[in-house]
Scaffold this active site. Structure first.
Site, mmCIF file in Angstrom:
data_model
loop_
_atom_site.group_PDB
_atom_site.id
_atom_site.type_symbol
_atom_site.label_atom_id
_atom_site.label_comp_id
_atom_site.label_asym_id
_atom_site.label_seq_id
_atom_site.Cartn_x
_atom_site.Cartn_y
_atom_site.Cartn_z
ATOM 1 N N PHE A 18 15.320 14.087 46.670
ATOM 2 C CA PHE A 18 14.144 14.958 46.750
ATOM 3 C C PHE A 18 14.504 16.375 47.186
ATOM 4 O O PHE A 18 13.696 17.284 47.065
ATOM 5 C CB PHE A 18 13.107 14.358 47.707
ATOM 6 C CG PHE A 18 13.281 14.757 49.147
ATOM 7 C CD1 PHE A 18 14.340 14.267 49.880
ATOM 8 C CD2 PHE A 18 12.402 15.639 49.758
ATOM 9 C CE1 PHE A 18 14.522 14.642 51.212
ATOM 10 C CE2 PHE A 18 12.563 16.023 51.071
ATOM 11 C CZ PHE A 18 13.634 15.524 51.800
ATOM 12 N N LYS A 19 15.713 16.581 47.678
ATOM 13 C CA LYS A 19 16.086 17.930 48.106
ATOM 14 C C LYS A 19 16.055 18.908 46.933
ATOM 15 O O LYS A 19 15.880 20.106 47.126
ATOM 16 C CB LYS A 19 17.457 17.908 48.780
ATOM 17 C CG LYS A 19 17.447 16.994 50.023
ATOM 18 C CD LYS A 19 18.056 17.642 51.213
ATOM 19 C CE LYS A 19 17.747 16.979 52.531
ATOM 20 N NZ LYS A 19 17.874 15.523 52.618
ATOM 21 N N ASP A 20 16.205 18.380 45.718
ATOM 22 C CA ASP A 20 16.081 19.245 44.537
ATOM 23 C C ASP A 20 14.714 19.929 44.482
ATOM 24 O O ASP A 20 14.605 21.054 43.990
ATOM 25 C CB ASP A 20 16.236 18.414 43.255
ATOM 26 C CG ASP A 20 17.651 17.891 43.048
ATOM 27 O OD1 ASP A 20 18.613 18.582 43.435
ATOM 28 O OD2 ASP A 20 17.787 16.783 42.482
ATOM 29 N N LEU A 70 15.192 22.915 46.847
ATOM 30 C CA LEU A 70 16.360 23.792 46.682
ATOM 31 C C LEU A 70 16.400 24.470 45.322
ATOM 32 O O LEU A 70 16.886 25.595 45.208
ATOM 33 C CB LEU A 70 17.643 23.010 46.959
ATOM 34 C CG LEU A 70 17.856 22.826 48.465
ATOM 35 C CD1 LEU A 70 18.864 21.723 48.756
ATOM 36 C CD2 LEU A 70 18.301 24.131 49.128
#
Ligand code: PLP
Length: 472
Positions: free
Chosen positions: A117-119, A122
């Site tokens: 989920f960091k996409d 970021l």
């Protein structure tokens, strides 16, 4: 329009979104928070219902970006959440919500380029930084530490952006082989992977040490202390809400796999904006710092243990300060004295600072639970048996917390923060087989290398950065 103030600045000197984006941490050591939260009306939610994620993202994000035009945000949203970046979406929904048991939903946030989920944050963050730097004719070097997903997500996002370079420290132990291979494959050009002979905490200490030097204090941050990252996580709560409710105005609970308190803080921000969220449930692994402060009002740092949900292996939760600021009703002096006591003693009690032990559960709508390796495996088996759904170990911590609580009377949305393919060994242990890899990940396991090895030595890191940085 809201501006940003530092949690430790009693003067409340406001700065713009773009400035906070480039700065990361405030100069006084505080975190940036908005001086007011924009509101989402019933009508806004009605209008957003059924819209594509890029529209929801653009609408919500634009409420916070005082100095980036809406058209630019829209362009960034389209690029970030494009089919190229999210090839595996179901009918174009990049954050799909699926009911896997009665009134229990999983919202998938990991369909992006690095399967975590960091996409979601970021991808836009990198493009926003690039936009601001280009406008200002500047370059920026970023220094960060990762125990897993931040590294690859940041590298995938910053790769090939000419105005930025990224130095990413990671510990030799702790990451899955998939994560290592993924990061290694992104090395090169403006991306520097540095493998530290030590643990994640050592990496974080090195970042802190180097950034503390005048020569390096202009290095930017990609971790969730960056306000830009938090804002980009609010829109998926809005989308998740709209997908889970029968009618707008109904309440939902969210269960959130929690490490640094960034993701769940975005949920808290969404609620402050008027999204009808009842409970925000923080689910931790064995590193239960946040569960303890929510349940008992005691915030205590301790060495992070390496677990089978490694992206949540934290020793303290950086974003918690943002919530503390609200508990003290925006009083920066009180926030500062609370945080300074924590920094000095590694433990601080709500009661010693005039707050009730259970203020978070009683007055702020938080709940929490913590999981462990055994419960994690059980949750993976439960979800698979119940619905055929494979969940990753971090999502499993959240599902385990849910299974441990009472049957909800309203929809509960559990956030899925990574794809199981990233954690093959744990899935195999739970279910006896390895999840099938999508074509785009097939070649990764053959990949080794891509890291510069380094001991825990600040001066080695300094000379490496000095040699390779863009902004001299
Ligand atoms: C980073 C991460 C988390 C924790 O998110 P925070 O914002 O640090 O609370 C949970 N799950 C996965 C897979 C992650 O990568």
């Amino acid at each position: 329009m809201s501006k940003l103030v530092s949690t430790r600045d009693p003067e409340r000197q406001p700065i713009s979104y773009s400035d906070a984006l480039l700065e990361g941490l405030a100069p006084d050591g505080g975190l940036y928070v908005p001086n007011e939260y924009p509101q989402l009306s019933h009508e806004d939610l009605t209008n957003l219902s059924g819209q594509h994620y890029t529209e929801i993202f653009t609408f919500v994000k634009s409420l916070f970006t005082d100095d980036i035009p809406r058209g630019v945000i829209a362009r960034i949203a389209e690029e970030s959440f494009s089919t190229d970046n999210f090839p595996a979406t179901v009918s174009g929904n990049v954050v799909p919500v699926t009911e896997i048991a009665d009134n229990f939903y999983i919202q998938e946030l990991s369909l992006g380029p690095t399967a975590a989920f960091k996409d979601m944050a970021l991808q836009p963050l990198a493009r926003e930084m690039d936009y601001v730097l280009e406008k200002r004719g500047l370059h920026l070097d970023l220094l960060g530490a990762t125990s897993g997903d931040t590294g690859s997500a940041a590298e995938a996002a910053f790769k090939s952006l000419g105005r930025l370079s990224l130095f990413m420290l990671s510990p030799e132990e702790g990451m899955s082989s998939f994560q290592k291979a993924q990061m290694g494959s992104l090395s090169g050009g403006n991306i520097f992977n540095i493998s530290i002979d030590g643990r994640f905490d050592d990496c974080q200490d090195l970042v802190k040490e180097v950034k503390g030097l005048p020569e390096f204090n202009n290095l930017g941050a990609v971790n969730s202390i960056n306000w830009g990252r938090i804002v980009s996580q609010i829109p998926y709560y809005v989308s998740g809400y709209l997908q889970a409710v029968e009618k707008i105005g109904d309440q939902v609970d969210f269960v959130v796999p929690t490490g640094n308190f960034g993701n769940i803080f975005a949920g808290y921000a969404a609620r402050k904006m008027g999204l009808p969220i009842r409970r925000l449930v923080a689910a931790t692994n064995e590193n239960s710092v946040i569960a303890d402060v929510i349940n008992m009002g005691s915030y205590r740092q301790r060495p992070a243990r390496v677990t089978s949900s490694p992206s949540m292996d934290i020793s303290k939760a950086s974003n918690f300060e943002r919530l503390v600021f609200d508990l003290f009703e925006g009083d920066a002096e009180k926030t500062k004295s609370y945080m300074e006591e924590f920094e000095k003693k590694s433990i601080v009690q709500f009661e010693d600072h005039g707050l009730k032990r259970q203020v978070l559960t009683n007055d702020y709508g938080f709940d929490s639970g913590s999981s462990n390796h055994f419960l994690r495996l059980e949750a993976i088996r439960w979800a698979y048996k119940k619905s055929g759904r494979l969940i990753d170990p971090h999502t499993a911590d959240a599902v385990a917390t849910y299974l441990d609580s009472e049957e909800p009377d309203i929809p509960t949305v559990c956030l899925s923060t990574a794809l199981p393919v990233k954690f093959e060994a744990t899935i195999k242990e739970a279910l006896g087989f390895i999840p099938k890899r999508e074509e785009r990940f097939e070649k990764l396991s053959d990949q080794t290398g891509g890291f510069t090895q380094m001991d825990k030595n600040g001066s080695h890191l300094q000379s490496f950065i000095r040699k390779n940085r863009l902004a001299k």
